[in-house]
Enzyme design. Sequence first.
Site, PDB file in Angstrom:
ATOM      1  CD  GLU A   1      37.311 -37.440  10.593  1.00  0.00           C
ATOM      2  OE1 GLU A   1      36.236 -36.848  11.470  1.00  0.00           O
ATOM      3  OE2 GLU A   1      38.773 -36.754  10.320  1.00  0.00           O
TER       4      GLU A   1
ATOM      5  CD  GLU B   1      41.760 -37.868  13.583  1.00  0.00           C
ATOM      6  OE1 GLU B   1      41.380 -38.278  12.151  1.00  0.00           O
ATOM      7  OE2 GLU B   1      41.354 -38.478  14.682  1.00  0.00           O
TER       8      GLU B   1
END
Length: 266
Positions: free
Chosen positions: A120, A140
Amino acid sequence: MGGTEHLTVRREGATLVLTLNRPEAKNALSISMLVGLYDGWIEADEDDGVRSIVLTGAGGAFCAGMDLKALAGKGMAGEHLRDRLKADPDLHWKAMLRHHRPRKPVIAAVEGYCVAGGTEILQGTDIRVAGESATFGLFEVRRGLFPIGGSTVRLQRQIPRTHALEMLLTGRPYTAREAAGIGLVGHVVPDGSALDKALEIAEQINACGPLAVEAVKASVYETAELTEADGLAAELKRGWPIFDTADAAEGARAFAEKRPPVYKRA
């Protein structure tokens, strides 16, 4: 020059090198690291002597994502900095380049793990270099979590949507070659040489007119989602003033005199 126990800062000429420095945890994000990162971005923004930034990790890893225990627990390293997070609830997002974009170009030098929050943060950088054994991925969903660092928005704008959705929905790891093949990184180099390659690119940027470099970066991002007509208008507004700067005059003189330009940001 700033820095914390988990984020080191050093200068390489006109390049500010930020190193995620928690190798025992594969540089998982901690309070100290987030505060150090945010301070590093601000230092680069405010120091005209800095013309580029390199972000890398210590100990053969880039970043293994968020350390939830370190953020939520007590008595963890960096606890003395928790007041910084309370004073600015947005600080961790700025540190991760979700809510802040540095004025100077940011080059990522990735070795080893660059997963979850690491991937990210990567999406907030401008140019990306990876060692051959680097691993990328947004894990995730495998943990029943959501990649809230910006990936459901940014990733599809940076790589083809089919690849973005596969990465987001499978949570599987990607090799450096796969990441390069889908456009997530621009260079794959022998292991251990990502930082050298990133600094080489930084030096090429540093040799250019700093006002022009910053204006070009700003134009690319601010026009990304505009129509072509609106983008061209915004580009002209951003770029035309650069021609009236001392940097532009110096560039022309240096070209005529067949010498390297000496830019002074004016």
